[in-house]
Scaffold this active site. Structure first.
Site, PDB file in Angstrom:
ATOM      1  N   ASP A 278       0.849  -1.189   0.000  1.00 31.54           N
ATOM      2  CA  ASP A 278       0.000   0.000   0.000  1.00 31.54           C
ATOM      3  C   ASP A 278       0.882   1.235   0.000  1.00 31.54           C
ATOM      4  OD1 ASP A 278      -2.386   1.417  -0.073  1.00 31.54           O
ATOM      5  OD2 ASP A 278      -2.645   1.420   2.085  1.00 31.54           O
ATOM      6  N   GLY A 279       0.374   2.279  -0.616  1.00 31.99           N
ATOM      7  CA  GLY A 279       1.025   3.577  -0.599  1.00 31.99           C
ATOM      8  C   GLY A 279       0.074   4.595  -0.016  1.00 31.99           C
TER       9      GLY A 279
ATOM     10  N   ASP B  21      -1.484  -0.298   5.094  1.00 31.13           N
ATOM     11  CA  ASP B  21      -1.906   1.093   5.233  1.00 31.13           C
ATOM     12  C   ASP B  21      -1.317   1.696   6.501  1.00 31.13           C
ATOM     13  OD1 ASP B  21      -3.632   3.420   4.433  1.00 31.13           O
ATOM     14  OD2 ASP B  21      -4.548   2.956   6.363  1.00 31.13           O
TER      15      ASP B  21
ATOM     16  N   ASP C 122      -4.278  -2.384  -3.230  1.00 36.27           N
ATOM     17  CA  ASP C 122      -5.573  -1.708  -3.352  1.00 36.27           C
ATOM     18  C   ASP C 122      -5.516  -0.589  -4.387  1.00 36.27           C
ATOM     19  OD1 ASP C 122      -4.220   0.338  -2.044  1.00 36.27           O
ATOM     20  OD2 ASP C 122      -5.426   0.251  -0.231  1.00 36.27           O
TER      21      ASP C 122
ATOM     22  N   HIS D  26      -9.034  -0.159   2.714  1.00 36.90           N
ATOM     23  CA  HIS D  26      -9.742   0.278   3.925  1.00 36.90           C
ATOM     24  C   HIS D  26     -10.985  -0.574   4.176  1.00 36.90           C
ATOM     25  CE1 HIS D  26      -7.010   3.670   3.820  1.00 36.90           C
ATOM     26  NE2 HIS D  26      -7.349   3.840   2.569  1.00 36.90           N
TER      27      HIS D  26
END
Length: 153
Positions: free
Chosen positions: A9-10, A134, A69, A124
């Protein structure tokens, strides 16, 4: 080939703004978490950076199930966009230049080493590994050792 699962994730605080990348790698019972923070960058750069960071740590070619994501990352690979952009001299259209070329080039080199299957997951949501990535990415933004994203323009 070893079979590895990777979640990435970024994140960015502002876009552009401070950024972070997070990854969780799993091989059998082994689990490793990675994170990096940057002074000024974009969310899309951090999404690609998270994948690169995870793949670069592997010491030998692996078969990887990668979960992100980021539709930008997953679709660019799965739908062949990035290869089309490269073939067209990094142009998305006749007038629109592709972004993040430096990271795409680095990622393509790593994809020549590893056999990677990209999977999109809803961000999320209820995926604990995506949520952990995240946390790693947003935590990296708050770190005191933020790096410069030298190729961010």
């Amino acid at each position: 080939m070893k079979k590895v699962k990777i979640y990435t994730d970024g994140a960015c605080s502002g876009n552009p703004g401070k950024g972070g990348a997070g990854a969780v790698l799993m091989y059998n019972d082994f689990k490793k978490e990675l994170s990096e923070g940057f002074l000024k960058t974009t969310n899309n750069r951090m999404e690609i950076c998270a994948v690169i960071m995870a793949l670069k740590i592997l010491k030998e070619p692996c078969e990887i199930m990668l979960y992100s994501d980021s539709r930008y990352v997953a679709d660019a690979i799965n739908k062949g966009w990035v290869l089309k952009w490269k073939k067209n001299n990094w142009m998305r259209t006749k007038t629109d230049k592709a972004l993040n070329i430096d990271l795409w080039e680095e990622l393509l080199e790593l994809l020549d080493i590893h056999k990677v299957t990209f999977n999109w997951v809803k961000g999320h949501a209820s995926n604990p590994y995506n949520n952990r990535c995240d946390e790693l990415a947003t935590g990296a933004i708050k770190g005191s050792n933020l790096k410069e994203d030298k190729n961010y323009k």
